[in-house]
Design an enzyme around this catalytic site. Structure first.
Site, PDB file in Angstrom:
ATOM      1  N   LYS B  78       0.867  -1.187   0.000  1.00 51.64           N
ATOM      2  CA  LYS B  78       0.000   0.000   0.000  1.00 51.64           C
ATOM      3  C   LYS B  78       0.903   1.236   0.000  1.00 51.64           C
ATOM      4  CE  LYS B  78      -3.977   1.852   2.597  1.00 51.64           C
ATOM      5  NZ  LYS B  78      -4.814   1.662   3.809  1.00 51.64           N
ATOM      6  N   SER B 153      -9.686   1.338   2.742  1.00 51.43           N
ATOM      7  CA  SER B 153      -8.849   2.153   1.887  1.00 51.43           C
ATOM      8  C   SER B 153      -7.739   1.389   1.159  1.00 51.43           C
ATOM      9  CB  SER B 153      -8.200   3.259   2.726  1.00 51.43           C
ATOM     10  OG  SER B 153      -7.346   2.706   3.705  1.00 51.43           O
ATOM     11  N   SER B 177      -9.844  -1.107   6.858  1.00 46.91           N
ATOM     12  CA  SER B 177      -9.240  -0.860   5.536  1.00 46.91           C
ATOM     13  C   SER B 177      -8.455  -2.024   4.959  1.00 46.91           C
ATOM     14  CB  SER B 177      -8.336   0.380   5.590  1.00 46.91           C
ATOM     15  OG  SER B 177      -9.115   1.549   5.600  1.00 46.91           O
TER      16      SER B 177
END
Lengths: 94, 485
Positions: B78, B153, B177
């Protein structure tokens, strides 16, 4: 919970944000809705409850105070929008 | 080896160690897959093709190392985990040119374990969102249906794993997330106990909530990655100095005899889509058939979790994001003549709408006159929520429920911020309590045809047991298909 565009502007200034009028009005409506949702917490009696700020509630972690050099100045300055090889350069303050 | 991308990390790691596949072949297969699927999926902000191939060549020249469990395995991160020498944007324009000079601890541990980093994944800006529609760069599509979101996310991480672009990704979970995109993309996602994985080099959103975890195509894969990244780190004072158990040792169990699973009525009541409830209930029934006992229980404060979470998360965000001032890194507005104006213009230009909204909300709930009514009140309710979980986990070994009331929703369907926040109803309590949890894919919804994730939640630092239960269930469910891409 109502919050005015003027109040949003004041808080935005504290947070170093400068929003145009249309966004102040949009945010005022949305923040009022969000705060209205948050007011639900008032239903709970928490007078005798200790706040929990983190799931890890150990005391401050200490380590020996020994000087280390992990990164060079060039690395640390490398992402600065403006620097002179020694310092971060910013617009004048006074 | 054309179908290399359909293999699990566990399978690939074995082929690499036995030299049936070289690191260059593994990286090449992922880069080919990225080229083939990125036009539709758009999971990655940065593809590290040259660096990854060079690293693979070096690894191949040295030969496989059995002491390195991820030797040659291509992994995606990420884009809020700092990578030495590789741009790290956090999904934000304010960091569009930021090139960190140090690795996050979790990233350094992956490298030490032999992994090859091949890309930085798209995400909601500063991890604020549940759909990856809030990225400042582009939206990521769900590999199962391009008109639907991958969740957020960590949506780029989830989509990349599901699309076969890599063999594992790291995500971060502040309020769901990791688990939400894992559920929406049909993969495994683990949110470890707060303190289990170092947050050093994780660009902070909510520091008392954030935790890094693996996203993979199997439970065993997740266990292998967690084994590498877990453990104490002197650079993160909230990382806990407790031994890391062997997460693989218990994965072979063939029954769930003696396991008690709690089913909170707040997670199984109204408001869940029938297709989600049906898939999750079928998985729980399978667990019962394997010997698990289920007990009804209550997490009675669930209705208060969203308000508690957003107060705390936004307060912490407003504080954390004050470091973005245009001085040491990140975007600086040109033209401002005085320092304060430069701060304000840089932040106003650099942050997107949702980030600005949360900074303002956070500043408001921390401001004089509102601090006790909002922030301190939320911190007190947070303790009650933790007590609620402790009591529930005294009656059972694990809590199970859906990850989300729905499967992946359509792009643009949650335009109102509160509608988006409500997607987190079943995931945020766990972050407030600091407990471990995971999403396990349990099939496809009968209406939408989209993946459904079952959430397991456990006691602090009992990830090993949770993974062993999930692995047993995974083996006894119909195999999760891969999306047709």
């Amino acid at each position: 919970m109502k919050i005015s565009p003027q109040e949003v502007a004041k808080v935005a200034r504290l947070a170093r944000l400068d929003l145009p009028q249309d966004k102040l009005e949009l945010f005022a409506g949305q923040l009022g809705d969000i705060l209205g949702h948050m007011d639900k917490l008032a239903e709970l009696d928490t007078d005798s409850v200790e706040p929990m700020y983190s799931p890890v509630e150990h005391t401050t972690v200490l380590r020996p105070d020994e000087p280390r050099k992990e990164h060079g100045r060039d690395e640390v300055l490398g992402n600065a929008p403006r620097q002179d090889g020694q310092f971060f350069i910013v617009p004048r303050i006074v | 080896m054309s179908a290399l991308h359909t293999k699990t990390l566990t399978e690939l790691a074995g082929l690499l160690q036995s030299r049936e596949v070289t690191a260059v072949q593994a990286v090449g297969a992922c880069l080919d897959r990225i080229e083939a699927t990125e036009p539709a999926v758009r999971a990655l902000i940065t593809v590290m093709a040259g660096e990854a191939m060079a690293r693979a060549e070096t690894l191949d020249a040295e030969g496989p190392d059995p002491s390195k469990p991820l030797w040659g395995v291509p992994v995606v991160l990420k884009d809020l985990l700092t990578t030495r020498g590789v741009r790290t944007t956090c999904g934000s324009k304010i960091l569009k040119d930021f090139v960190p000079f140090y690795d996050a601890t979790a990233v350094a541990r992956l490298r030490e374990a032999g992994a090859v980093l091949i890309g930085k994944a798209n995400m909601d800006e500063f991890a604020m969102g549940s759909s990856t529609e809030n990225s400042a760069y582009f939206r990521t599509a769900n590999p199962w249906d391009a008109e639907r979101v991958p969740g957020g996310s960590s949506g780029g991480s989830g989509a990349s794993v599901a699309a076969g672009q890599c063999f594992a990704a790291l995500g971060t979970d502040t309020g769901g997330s990791i688990r939400l995109p894992a559920s929406f993309c049909g993969i495994v996602g683990v949110k470890p106990t707060y303190g289990r994985v170092s947050r050093y080099g994780l660009i902070a959103y909510g520091s008392s909530l954030d935790q890094i975890g693996p996203m993979t195509r199997s439970v065993e894969d997740a266990a292998r990655v967690l084994q590498v990244i877990a453990g104490h780190d002197p650079r993160d004072s909230t990382s806990v100095n407790a031994p890391v158990p062997d997460y693989l040792a218990g994965l072979g169990r063939d029954s769930l005899d003696g396991v008690t699973i709690g089913l909170p009525r707040e997670y199984w009541g109204g408001g869940i889509d029938p297709e989600v409830e049906a898939a999750c209930r079928a998985a729980v029934a399978r667990a019962e058939a394997l010997g698990a006992r289920t007990v009804p229980l209550s997490l009675s404060l669930t209705d208060y979790a969203i308000a508690t979470y957003y107060i705390i998360a936004m307060a912490e965000a407003s504080s954390n994001l004050s470091r973005f001032d245009g001085v040491r890194f990140g975007h600086r507005s040109q033209g401002a003549e005085e320092l304060i104006d430069m701060y304000t213009a840089s932040r106003t230009e650099g942050f997107g709408d949702e980030v600005q909204r949360r900074i303002i909300m956070g500043t408001y709930v921390l401001s004089s006159g509102y601090y006790d009514a909002y922030y301190n009140k939320a911190a007190k309710v947070r303790r009650l929520l933790r007590q609620d979980f402790d009591a529930a986990l005294g009656q059972c070994d694990f809590i199970a429920g859906p990850v989300c009331p729905t499967t992946a929703f359509r792009v643009g369907a949650k335009a109102d911020p509160i509608q988006m926040y409500l997607m987190d109803i079943f995931t945020i309590s766990l972050n407030l309590a600091g407990l471990p949890g995971m999403s396990l894919p349990v099939g496809l919804g009968t209406d939408s045809g989209m993946p459904v994730g079952l959430q397991l939640m456990g006691r602090p630092f009992e990830e090993a047991d949770m993974l062993s239960v999930a692995a047993c269930l995974e083996r006894n469910l119909d195999p999760m298909p891969l999306p047709a891409l």
